[in-house]
Write a protein that holds these residues in place. Structure first.
Motif, PDB file in Angstrom:
ATOM      1  N   LEU A  27      -5.796   0.846  -8.512  1.00  0.00           N
ATOM      2  CA  LEU A  27      -5.700   2.252  -8.951  1.00  0.00           C
ATOM      3  C   LEU A  27      -7.116   2.783  -9.151  1.00  0.00           C
ATOM      4  CD1 LEU A  27      -2.902   2.355 -11.663  1.00  0.00           C
ATOM      5  CD2 LEU A  27      -2.816   3.362  -9.400  1.00  0.00           C
ATOM      6  N   ALA A  28      -7.391   3.944  -8.570  1.00  0.00           N
ATOM      7  CA  ALA A  28      -8.746   4.487  -8.668  1.00  0.00           C
ATOM      8  C   ALA A  28      -8.734   5.786  -9.467  1.00  0.00           C
ATOM      9  CB  ALA A  28      -9.297   4.732  -7.267  1.00  0.00           C
ATOM     10  N   ALA A 211       4.406  13.220  -7.486  1.00  0.00           N
ATOM     11  CA  ALA A 211       3.006  12.869  -7.241  1.00  0.00           C
ATOM     12  C   ALA A 211       3.015  11.909  -6.061  1.00  0.00           C
ATOM     13  CB  ALA A 211       2.402  12.203  -8.461  1.00  0.00           C
ATOM     14  N   ILE A 212       2.063  12.075  -5.154  1.00  0.00           N
ATOM     15  CA  ILE A 212       1.971  11.149  -4.014  1.00  0.00           C
ATOM     16  C   ILE A 212       0.684  10.341  -4.151  1.00  0.00           C
ATOM     17  CG2 ILE A 212       1.846  10.936  -1.488  1.00  0.00           C
ATOM     18  CD1 ILE A 212       3.509  13.527  -1.332  1.00  0.00           C
ATOM     19  N   LEU A 213       0.857   9.039  -4.112  1.00  0.00           N
ATOM     20  CA  LEU A 213      -0.244   8.108  -4.314  1.00  0.00           C
ATOM     21  C   LEU A 213      -0.483   7.366  -2.997  1.00  0.00           C
ATOM     22  CD1 LEU A 213      -1.656   7.333  -7.048  1.00  0.00           C
ATOM     23  CD2 LEU A 213      -0.126   5.388  -7.149  1.00  0.00           C
ATOM     24  N   HIS A 214      -1.749   7.156  -2.657  1.00  0.00           N
ATOM     25  CA  HIS A 214      -2.052   6.386  -1.445  1.00  0.00           C
ATOM     26  C   HIS A 214      -3.318   5.578  -1.682  1.00  0.00           C
ATOM     27  CE1 HIS A 214      -2.149   5.136   2.634  1.00  0.00           C
ATOM     28  NE2 HIS A 214      -3.142   5.906   3.012  1.00  0.00           N
ATOM     29  N   GLN A 215      -3.246   4.305  -1.436  1.00  0.00           N
ATOM     30  CA  GLN A 215      -4.378   3.380  -1.620  1.00  0.00           C
ATOM     31  C   GLN A 215      -5.012   3.550  -3.005  1.00  0.00           C
ATOM     32  OE1 GLN A 215      -6.703   4.279   1.884  1.00  0.00           O
ATOM     33  NE2 GLN A 215      -5.555   2.792   3.107  1.00  0.00           N
ATOM     34  N   GLY A 216      -4.154   3.672  -4.002  1.00  0.00           N
ATOM     35  CA  GLY A 216      -4.614   3.748  -5.394  1.00  0.00           C
ATOM     36  C   GLY A 216      -5.119   5.111  -5.819  1.00  0.00           C
ATOM     37  N   GLN A 217      -5.115   6.084  -4.913  1.00  0.00           N
ATOM     38  CA  GLN A 217      -5.634   7.411  -5.259  1.00  0.00           C
ATOM     39  C   GLN A 217      -4.529   8.449  -5.250  1.00  0.00           C
ATOM     40  OE1 GLN A 217      -8.759   7.762  -2.287  1.00  0.00           O
ATOM     41  NE2 GLN A 217     -10.283   7.338  -3.878  1.00  0.00           N
TER      42      GLN A 217
END
Lengths: 252, 258
Positions: A27-28, A211-217
């Motif tokens: 998670l970033a 919310a859409i999350l991709h590669q921790g972002q």
């Protein structure tokens, strides 16, 4: 209005033990707020960091940096989970107990009075249609029945916030219907639901915001209707665009 | 600490619903019953020897029950992921550790009471005597010794990867302490430095489980031990149990669950 679920600059890193060094960022710097009464969809492809976020919210994983609160209480405090219900993706329950015993055990953890606990156990077992099997050990249940035990335990404390980790992924049709019914009912009661899912059609009909999350972002967050209107596309198409699909062709 | 008791009751329920637990339980009870009731030539020494064997069997069985039951508690919770819905409730990891300890210790206590009842009834039918104070002191101190062993196994289950390796190591350590623990200081005297200091340190650091062994009181019908000694041994067990539970909690509190 104070958010029920508040995440501030959350970062989770895992050490790559196999490689000896280096870290994987799960998670970033995620920041997110969910308000009371919302049905919130948490979307992303596999490995996006959805389950890690839920694990931080439940205190299973310690964040590398940042903070998270439930009902204004730091998630590391057990009291943050007093008004919370959680349904894991798969069934993980004590198979030597009966459904009734399991629910009684969890009710005691929430410090429900005995009379109230018994009333809630009766009502919930009726809701998930396990009344006739309530005294049988869980190990004798079918998979669908075990999944409905999961639903029952998530509701034992009449939670104000329900966290569902891919709630319909492994469910039989009856279980799926029950999940939808429960989400609708909780919405009607003004409760908050936070769920991760791959079922975009279901999310589109059930959720107020996503919310859409991709590669921790975090790629995007907003009301479903506004996202669909803004991008002139269905939620599925918005989702695919946010995760970079189809990939942009690289110049030769 | 409100969650401790519900967690402990679930542990007790699990242990008493397991078949392997009953096998050991019934087997020990049966052997105690048989050995205790046999009479060879009405010889007192043989009767005492059989009593000693019965009590040794009770000691070994309860040690095995305590270690094997405790060693798998936390690893099984993590492996079967039942820890996830449990810790999603308002329960702290400290409460889980104490609840697991209490459940295993109570289950051992129940097993111990049943074993001593068998032994006591068999002895009483032959000797027409029921030295209640001796039985109480022996049983209580053995239970205190089991508290240390249960806490040690719980701490071990967070250090060693596999429950079987943890159980084996704890059983070997407990057996070694029971057999040679009291002689370590005399062994130290014969060693050169720095081995002497090391063995002395070990002698003072180890929990002396042999202090809790009051089998001779029952075998030879000796007088009960002084109550201050009994209380001191209880406090000694409490201190070591607390240390091992602290180690378990420190190891568990920040460990990722998945």
């Amino acid at each position: 209005m104070d958010p029920i679920l508040n995440i501030d600059n959350l970062r989770v890193e895992y050490r790559n033990r196999e490689l000896g060094q280096g870290v994987t960022v799960a998670l970033a710097d995620l920041s997110l707020r969910v308000n009371a009464g919302e049905v919130f969809g948490f979307l992303g492809p596999n490995g996006a960091g959805k389950t890690t976020t839920i694990q931080v919210l439940l205190g299973f994983v310690q964040p590398t940096r940042g903070s998270a609160q439930l009902f204004g209480v730091d998630v590391r405090e057990p009291t943050a989970r007093q008004r919370l219900g959680y349904l894991p993706e798969l069934t993980y329950y004590y198979k030597f107990l009966s459904a009734e015993e399991l629910l009684r055990f969890y009710a005691r953890l929430f410090r429900l009075a005995r009379g109230e606990a018994e009333r809630r156990i009766d009502a919930i077992l009726k809701l998930v249609e396990l009344e006739s099997a309530r005294r049988r050990p869980i190990k004798t249940y079918s998979k669908g029945m075990q999944q409905r035990v999961g639903l029952a335990q998530a509701l034992i404390n009449n939670p104000d916030l329900l966290i569902l980790d891919e709630p319909t992924s492994g469910l039989d049709p009856l279980g799926r219907m029950k999940v939808r019914e429960i989400i609708d009912r909780l919405r009607g009661e003004g409760k908050t639901v936070f769920f991760s899912s791959h079922e975009l059609g279901e999310v589109e009909t059930a959720c107020d915001r996503v919310a859409i999350l991709h590669q921790g972002q975090l790629k995007v967050v907003g009301p479903v209707a506004a996202l669909v209107r803004e991008h002139q596309a269905s939620l599925e198409q918005v989702f695919l665009r946010m995760i970079g699909y189809p990939p942009t062709p690289t110049p030769a | 600490m409100n969650a401790v008791w519900p967690i402990a009751t679930v542990v007790v329920k699990e242990l008493y619903r397991r078949k392997d637990f009953y096998v050991l339980f019934v087997l020990t009870a049966l052997i105690t019953l048989l050995m205790g009731s046999v009479t060879f030539f009405h010889d007192d020494r043989i009767a005492r020897y059989l009593k000693e064997l019965c009590l040794l069997l009770i000691w070994v069985s309860t040690l095995v029950i305590a270690i094997t039951a405790t060693a798998r508690q936390l690893p099984a919770e993590r492996e079967q992921r039942t820890i996830l819905p449990l810790l999603a409730k308002p329960v702290s990891r400290g409460e889980v550790v104490v609840g697991k300890f209490l459940g295993c210790w109570l289950a051992c206590g129940v097993a111990l009471v049943v074993f001593y009842l068998f032994f006591g009834v068999v002895s009483a039918t032959r000797e027409h005597a029921w030295p209640l104070t001796n039985y109480f002191q022996a049983l209580w101190l053995q239970w205190c010794m089991l508290a240390i062993v249960v806490a040690m196994s719980l701490a071990g289950s967070l250090v060693f990867a596999a429950p079987s390796s943890n159980a084996t190591i704890v059983f070997l350590v407990a057996s070694a302490i029971l057999l040679v623990g009291r002689h370590l200081n005399t062994v130290a005297l014969t060693l050169p430095e720095p081995a002497q200091t090391l063995v002395y340190a070990l002698y003072f650091a180890l929990p002396h489980l042999e202090l809790f062994d009051l089998r001779d009181l029952l075998v030879h019908d000796w007088a009960p031990i002084a109550w201050w000694a009994w209380a001191a041994a209880t406090l000694y067990a409490l201190a070591y149990t607390w240390v091992f539970l602290l180690v378990a909690w420190l190891s568990f509190r920040r460990r990722p669950l998945v």
